[in-house]
Design an enzyme around this catalytic site. Sequence first.
Site, PDB file in Angstrom:
ATOM      1  N   TYR A  72       0.948  -1.166  -0.019  1.00  0.00           N
ATOM      2  CA  TYR A  72      -0.171  -0.100  -0.106  1.00  0.00           C
ATOM      3  C   TYR A  72       0.756   1.333  -0.206  1.00  0.00           C
ATOM      4  O   TYR A  72       0.462   2.050  -0.816  1.00  0.00           O
ATOM      5  CB  TYR A  72      -0.879  -0.052   1.066  1.00  0.00           C
ATOM      6  CG  TYR A  72      -1.958   1.341   0.943  1.00  0.00           C
ATOM      7  CD1 TYR A  72      -3.423   0.932   0.592  1.00  0.00           C
ATOM      8  CD2 TYR A  72      -1.671   2.419   1.723  1.00  0.00           C
ATOM      9  CE1 TYR A  72      -4.190   1.641   0.517  1.00  0.00           C
ATOM     10  CE2 TYR A  72      -2.537   3.528   1.385  1.00  0.00           C
ATOM     11  CZ  TYR A  72      -3.967   3.127   0.985  1.00  0.00           C
ATOM     12  OH  TYR A  72      -4.807   4.059   1.018  1.00  0.00           O
ATOM     13  N   PHE A 124      -7.122  19.209 -25.127  1.00  0.00           N
ATOM     14  CA  PHE A 124      -7.942  18.194 -25.351  1.00  0.00           C
ATOM     15  C   PHE A 124      -9.220  18.126 -24.652  1.00  0.00           C
ATOM     16  O   PHE A 124      -9.234  18.969 -23.562  1.00  0.00           O
ATOM     17  CB  PHE A 124      -7.061  16.927 -24.881  1.00  0.00           C
ATOM     18  CG  PHE A 124      -7.701  15.600 -24.939  1.00  0.00           C
ATOM     19  CD1 PHE A 124      -8.043  15.171 -26.213  1.00  0.00           C
ATOM     20  CD2 PHE A 124      -8.261  14.828 -23.871  1.00  0.00           C
ATOM     21  CE1 PHE A 124      -8.848  13.906 -26.610  1.00  0.00           C
ATOM     22  CE2 PHE A 124      -8.850  13.671 -24.202  1.00  0.00           C
ATOM     23  CZ  PHE A 124      -9.014  13.292 -25.534  1.00  0.00           C
ATOM     24  N   ASP A 125     -10.247  17.428 -24.941  1.00  0.00           N
ATOM     25  CA  ASP A 125     -11.640  17.585 -24.392  1.00  0.00           C
ATOM     26  C   ASP A 125     -11.765  17.214 -22.981  1.00  0.00           C
ATOM     27  O   ASP A 125     -12.303  18.070 -22.337  1.00  0.00           O
ATOM     28  CB  ASP A 125     -12.484  16.751 -25.380  1.00  0.00           C
ATOM     29  CG  ASP A 125     -12.329  15.330 -25.222  1.00  0.00           C
ATOM     30  OD1 ASP A 125     -11.247  14.861 -24.970  1.00  0.00           O
ATOM     31  OD2 ASP A 125     -13.205  14.225 -25.586  1.00  0.00           O
ATOM     32  N   ASP A 215       0.690  18.779 -21.337  1.00  0.00           N
ATOM     33  CA  ASP A 215      -0.240  17.771 -21.535  1.00  0.00           C
ATOM     34  C   ASP A 215       0.542  16.715 -22.221  1.00  0.00           C
ATOM     35  O   ASP A 215       0.747  17.120 -23.428  1.00  0.00           O
ATOM     36  CB  ASP A 215      -1.341  18.137 -21.919  1.00  0.00           C
ATOM     37  CG  ASP A 215      -2.357  17.124 -22.028  1.00  0.00           C
ATOM     38  OD1 ASP A 215      -1.900  15.896 -22.092  1.00  0.00           O
ATOM     39  OD2 ASP A 215      -3.629  17.355 -22.515  1.00  0.00           O
ATOM     40  N   ALA A 217       0.782  13.389 -23.153  1.00  0.00           N
ATOM     41  CA  ALA A 217       0.172  11.981 -23.478  1.00  0.00           C
ATOM     42  C   ALA A 217       1.264  11.718 -24.752  1.00  0.00           C
ATOM     43  O   ALA A 217       1.625  10.320 -24.804  1.00  0.00           O
ATOM     44  CB  ALA A 217      -1.177  12.011 -24.032  1.00  0.00           C
ATOM     45  N   LYS A 258      -1.062   6.330 -23.833  1.00  0.00           N
ATOM     46  CA  LYS A 258      -0.129   6.480 -25.098  1.00  0.00           C
ATOM     47  C   LYS A 258       1.090   6.158 -25.321  1.00  0.00           C
ATOM     48  O   LYS A 258       1.243   4.972 -25.303  1.00  0.00           O
ATOM     49  CB  LYS A 258      -0.670   8.182 -25.469  1.00  0.00           C
ATOM     50  CG  LYS A 258      -2.124   8.088 -25.771  1.00  0.00           C
ATOM     51  CD  LYS A 258      -3.012   8.700 -24.522  1.00  0.00           C
ATOM     52  CE  LYS A 258      -4.073   9.080 -24.713  1.00  0.00           C
ATOM     53  NZ  LYS A 258      -5.035   9.376 -23.675  1.00  0.00           N
ATOM     54  N   HIS A 450     -20.270  13.669 -26.301  1.00  0.00           N
ATOM     55  CA  HIS A 450     -19.956  12.604 -27.375  1.00  0.00           C
ATOM     56  C   HIS A 450     -19.784  11.221 -26.985  1.00  0.00           C
ATOM     57  O   HIS A 450     -19.908  10.523 -27.838  1.00  0.00           O
ATOM     58  CB  HIS A 450     -18.622  13.160 -28.172  1.00  0.00           C
ATOM     59  CG  HIS A 450     -17.597  12.969 -27.171  1.00  0.00           C
ATOM     60  ND1 HIS A 450     -17.299  14.069 -26.258  1.00  0.00           N
ATOM     61  CD2 HIS A 450     -16.273  12.309 -27.442  1.00  0.00           C
ATOM     62  CE1 HIS A 450     -16.019  13.706 -25.558  1.00  0.00           C
ATOM     63  NE2 HIS A 450     -15.540  12.918 -26.275  1.00  0.00           N
TER      64      HIS A 450
HETATM   65  N1  F0G Z   1      -4.580  14.693 -23.038  1.00  0.00           N
HETATM   66  C1  F0G Z   1      -4.530  14.366 -24.228  1.00  0.00           C
HETATM   67  C2  F0G Z   1      -3.783  15.038 -24.991  1.00  0.00           C
HETATM   68  C3  F0G Z   1      -5.249  13.267 -24.753  1.00  0.00           C
HETATM   69  O1  F0G Z   1      -5.327  12.839 -25.822  1.00  0.00           O
HETATM   70  C4  F0G Z   1      -6.072  12.343 -23.537  1.00  0.00           C
HETATM   71  C5  F0G Z   1      -6.614  11.271 -23.775  1.00  0.00           C
HETATM   72  C6  F0G Z   1      -5.855  12.791 -22.281  1.00  0.00           C
HETATM   73  C7  F0G Z   1      -5.276  14.024 -21.749  1.00  0.00           C
HETATM   74  C8  F0G Z   1      -6.778  12.175 -20.948  1.00  0.00           C
HETATM   75  O2  F0G Z   1      -6.373  11.060 -20.936  1.00  0.00           O
HETATM   76  O3  F0G Z   1      -7.735   9.268 -21.483  1.00  0.00           O
HETATM   77  O4  F0G Z   1      -5.867   8.797 -19.821  1.00  0.00           O
HETATM   78  O5  F0G Z   1      -7.820  10.287 -19.223  1.00  0.00           O
HETATM   79  N2  F0G Z   1      -6.866  10.979 -25.087  1.00  0.00           N
HETATM   80  C9  F0G Z   1      -7.596   9.668 -25.520  1.00  0.00           C
HETATM   81  C10 F0G Z   1      -7.753   9.968 -26.969  1.00  0.00           C
HETATM   82  C11 F0G Z   1      -8.718   9.244 -24.793  1.00  0.00           C
HETATM   83  O6  F0G Z   1      -8.628   9.043 -27.610  1.00  0.00           O
HETATM   84  O7  F0G Z   1      -7.117  10.748 -27.664  1.00  0.00           O
HETATM   85  P1  F0G Z   1      -6.676   9.702 -20.202  1.00  0.00           P
END
Ligand code: F0G
Length: 459
Positions: A72, A124-125, A215, A217, A258, A450
Amino acid sequence: MELPFAETYKIKMVETIRKSSLEERKNWIQEASYNLFNLKSNQVFIDLLTDSGTGAMSDRQWSEMMLGDESYAGASSYYKMKDAIYDILGFEYFLPTHQGRAAENVLFSAMIKEGDLVPGNAHFDTTKGHIEFRKATAVDCTIKEAYDTSLDHPFKGNIDLGKLEDVLKSNPCERIPLVIVTVTCNTAGGQPVSMQNLKEVYDLAQKYGVPVYFDSARFAENAYFIKTRESAYKDKTIREIVKEMYQYADGMTMSSKKDAIVNMGGFIAFNDKELFRKASTFNIMFEGFVTYGGMSGRDMNALAQGLYEGTEFDYLDTRIKQVAFLGQKLTDFGIPTQFPFGGHAVFVDAKKFLPNVPKEEFVAQTLAIELYLEGGVRGVEIGALLADRDPVTRENRYPALELMRLTIPRRVYTNNHMEYVAVALKNVFDRRDKINHGFRIKWEAPIMRHFTVELDRIE
Ligand code: F0G
């Protein structure tokens, strides 16, 4: 003769995928309310919905899973991940989280308050969602070249320094808690940010006393583009480039699903001890104790190993050339895409592909459904459905680009799969004149609609 390109891995385990008939797909997509997220995975032949958590782990990553320490507190897996983050990215403090949006939730809880502005390059969304959920505003400062899909520009993810300075200059710095640079910029089409731009953004933000977070990813894919497109970096290794990139950031959030090639995991990393302490409390509340934060020990081990594999040139070269292989096939068929091709996906310009479908009827979604019907290929809409409604006026937002993203999972499909996808899309392209209508919304969620939206076909 020059030796042809070949993948720098071989396959040790396979998973069967199933073809289906047009009749089956018509029924399935209707039952799914024309939302591709509602399909069962066995109703899909080639799944290009996302590259997130869908990669194939290596034999070494699976070996690391067996060595996971599930204590833990103070697990060796936590220290393995900490060492890899320090080694590759250079940050002293980090917090594990279960995925990228969880890292955003924790960091933003410590940094963002109502009324704040968060400038960046097409957030990102989930990032935008977490900003808007806190009644703050994400300000898009991406260069205008990003919105002309046919224009050849090596770094369409760059931030327009003029736009950024306008935001920084015309608002008190207490209202701008951070600048977020997304590398590569997913929303703009998986487009990279140049080292020069990263440095200039950092210098500008420093001048106004505002921290910069990446960010991250797809940070390694961004480094690959810096190496191959920014001449000063052509002789540097990916790891050297990554190290330099993060000299221009105060911290980062990362969806490790990613570029760390794991199925689940994420983290926040920074050098600011006070902020680390503040964020730790939110991590404990939302994710888990600071030495596991939503991840199991085995997953932390695989992530640490994945950070090393994901920053190897040969791996990145294989990956990005596969994306370009699909992109080139589509271009040869005359299909309009975001150009140059992105790091993780080919983005098809749906407005140019389906000029007869009105924007109110969700053009990119219409295209994604036609591609599914044609060949059982699942892409994803990056358009008006994803852009959602304005949080204040509740009007639909129509983004400059309506894109259908064909996202390639890492180390999963062969180039034969890419050929299949290209021909399926060509068949839709050949009958595009007959596609005049799209969809209307039957039901939608108040935010991030979406994922769960239900649609009706407009006949
Ligand atoms: N930032 C970026 C640039 C992303 O592409 C994503 C996720 C996230 C943050 C959020 O990360 O999914 O681990 O919570 N992108 C995926 C996509 C979902 O399909 O592009 P997460």
